[in-house]
Design an enzyme around this catalytic site. Structure first.
Site, PDB file in Angstrom:
ATOM      1  N   LYS A  93      -3.213   2.288   3.257  1.00  0.00           N
ATOM      2  CA  LYS A  93      -3.153   3.191   2.096  1.00  0.00           C
ATOM      3  C   LYS A  93      -1.958   2.856   1.199  1.00  0.00           C
ATOM      4  O   LYS A  93      -2.090   2.765  -0.004  1.00  0.00           O
ATOM      5  CB  LYS A  93      -3.003   4.658   2.539  1.00  0.00           C
ATOM      6  N   ARG A 116      -3.182  16.185   3.894  1.00  0.00           N
ATOM      7  CA  ARG A 116      -3.483  15.699   5.244  1.00  0.00           C
ATOM      8  C   ARG A 116      -4.083  16.794   6.102  1.00  0.00           C
ATOM      9  O   ARG A 116      -4.381  16.553   7.277  1.00  0.00           O
ATOM     10  CB  ARG A 116      -2.183  15.253   5.887  1.00  0.00           C
ATOM     11  N   ARG A 166       3.837  -3.735  13.685  1.00  0.00           N
ATOM     12  CA  ARG A 166       4.453  -3.658  12.355  1.00  0.00           C
ATOM     13  C   ARG A 166       5.976  -3.706  12.455  1.00  0.00           C
ATOM     14  O   ARG A 166       6.567  -3.085  13.336  1.00  0.00           O
ATOM     15  CB  ARG A 166       4.007  -2.347  11.685  1.00  0.00           C
ATOM     16  N   ARG A 220       9.583   0.972  13.068  1.00  0.00           N
ATOM     17  CA  ARG A 220       9.670   2.378  12.648  1.00  0.00           C
ATOM     18  C   ARG A 220       9.537   3.239  13.885  1.00  0.00           C
ATOM     19  O   ARG A 220       8.659   2.987  14.714  1.00  0.00           O
ATOM     20  CB  ARG A 220       8.521   2.674  11.677  1.00  0.00           C
ATOM     21  N   ARG A 250      -0.319   9.989  16.459  1.00  0.00           N
ATOM     22  CA  ARG A 250      -0.636  10.065  15.028  1.00  0.00           C
ATOM     23  C   ARG A 250      -2.144   9.919  14.807  1.00  0.00           C
ATOM     24  O   ARG A 250      -2.716  10.578  13.937  1.00  0.00           O
ATOM     25  CB  ARG A 250       0.130   8.983  14.255  1.00  0.00           C
TER      26      ARG A 250
HETATM   27  P1  AMP Z   1       2.994   8.207   6.643  1.00  0.00           P
HETATM   28  O1  AMP Z   1       4.035   7.219   6.212  1.00  0.00           O
HETATM   29  O2  AMP Z   1       2.081   8.619   5.521  1.00  0.00           O
HETATM   30  O3  AMP Z   1       2.234   7.762   7.866  1.00  0.00           O
HETATM   31  O4  AMP Z   1       3.775   9.548   7.052  1.00  0.00           O
HETATM   32  C1  AMP Z   1       4.744   9.532   8.070  1.00  0.00           C
HETATM   33  C2  AMP Z   1       4.904  10.917   8.643  1.00  0.00           C
HETATM   34  O5  AMP Z   1       5.342  11.836   7.622  1.00  0.00           O
HETATM   35  C3  AMP Z   1       3.646  11.563   9.199  1.00  0.00           C
HETATM   36  O6  AMP Z   1       3.367  11.133  10.533  1.00  0.00           O
HETATM   37  C4  AMP Z   1       4.026  13.043   9.149  1.00  0.00           C
HETATM   38  O7  AMP Z   1       4.937  13.376  10.176  1.00  0.00           O
HETATM   39  C5  AMP Z   1       4.786  13.129   7.828  1.00  0.00           C
HETATM   40  N1  AMP Z   1       3.888  13.433   6.691  1.00  0.00           N
HETATM   41  C6  AMP Z   1       3.606  12.636   5.623  1.00  0.00           C
HETATM   42  N2  AMP Z   1       2.749  13.233   4.780  1.00  0.00           N
HETATM   43  C7  AMP Z   1       2.467  14.446   5.324  1.00  0.00           C
HETATM   44  C8  AMP Z   1       1.626  15.541   4.949  1.00  0.00           C
HETATM   45  N3  AMP Z   1       0.878  15.505   3.830  1.00  0.00           N
HETATM   46  N4  AMP Z   1       1.587  16.628   5.764  1.00  0.00           N
HETATM   47  C9  AMP Z   1       2.327  16.697   6.877  1.00  0.00           C
HETATM   48  N5  AMP Z   1       3.135  15.701   7.320  1.00  0.00           N
HETATM   49  C10 AMP Z   1       3.215  14.581   6.546  1.00  0.00           C
END
Ligand code: AMP
Length: 209
Positions: free
Chosen positions: A13, A88, A122, A152, A163
């Site tokens: 994404k 989300r 990654r 990360r 996740r």
């Molecule tokens: P990502 O980089 O998009 O995978 O986001 C990393 C982490 O940020 C996720 O695993 C969540 O802990 C938090 N996060 C990001 N976007 C959201 C969202 N819209 N709602 C809740 N938690 C979020």
């Protein structure tokens, strides 16, 4: 155009959203990146979010909604934007719908096995955030800025599985939600970057007609 990229963590994404944002000249709003910045800077939002992000759980809806609502009022969003990582949950989607109507949802579809391989391999530059995969690493340091490459915290194998479970339980229902609104278009998340971008580009052309 107001576009949302949907798909499990590691589906691509962020990378595809970045390419489309550059092409259309609109901002990419990545809630994961915003939270990681806030955590690095030690802001109150960052401190609150840290335990959720590090364990692969979702940050509470009210925190995320306030954050995105504020970001969307910034002047660079007037011509449109790309949301990456928000909404989300169904709750987030319904509230977003109350203050902003999306034009298109691009859903990157990919198997759990492929995700686990991608995310556990990654490596991320600690300085500029560039990402690499160990299968294709040609250097110990970042090719863009020579920064150190790190894993990360939320790419650790147990956290990746967490996740994915969170994605299937809390985020996947959005596919039905946006299909019912006739906004969802699927793209194969296993395609190469270039082929994925070509597929997305043709969806954008049709949507823009
Ligand atoms: P990502 O980089 O998009 O995978 O986001 C990393 C982490 O940020 C996720 O695993 C969540 O802990 C938090 N996060 C990001 N976007 C959201 C969202 N819209 N709602 C809740 N938690 C979020």
């Amino acid at each position: 155009m107001k576009i949302l990229f949907l798909g499990p963590p590691g589906a691509g994404k962020g990378t595809q959203a970045d390419m489309v944002a550059r092409k259309l000249g609109i901002p990419q709003i990545s809630t994961g990146a915003i939270l990681r910045e806030a955590m690095k800077a030690g802001t109150p939002v960052g401190l609150d979010a840290k335990s959720y992000v590090d364990s692969g759980l979702l940050v509470p809806d009210d925190v995320m909604i306030a954050l995105v609502r504020e970001r969307l009022t910034e002047p660079d969003c007037t011509r449109g934007f790309i949301l990456d990582g928000f909404p989300r949950t169904l709750e987030q989607a319904k509230i977003l719908d109350g203050f902003c109507k999306l034009d298109l949802v691009i859903d990157l579809v990919i198997s759990d096995e492929a995700i686990v391989h991608r995310l556990t391999g990654r490596r991320v530059c600690a300085d500029c955030g560039a990402t690499y995969h160990i299968d294709r690493l040609t250097s110990d340091t970042c090719l863009k800025c020579s920064g150190a490459l790190i894993i990360r915290q939320d790419d650790a194998p147990e956290t990746v599985l967490n996740r994915l479970e969170v994605y299937h339980r809390q985020t996947a229902p959005l596919e039905t939600y946006y299909t019912q609104m006739d906004l969802l278009r699927e793209v194969d998340g296993a395609l190469s970057l270039e082929d994925g971008f070509t597929a997305i580009d043709s969806i954008l052309r049709t949507a823009g007609e």
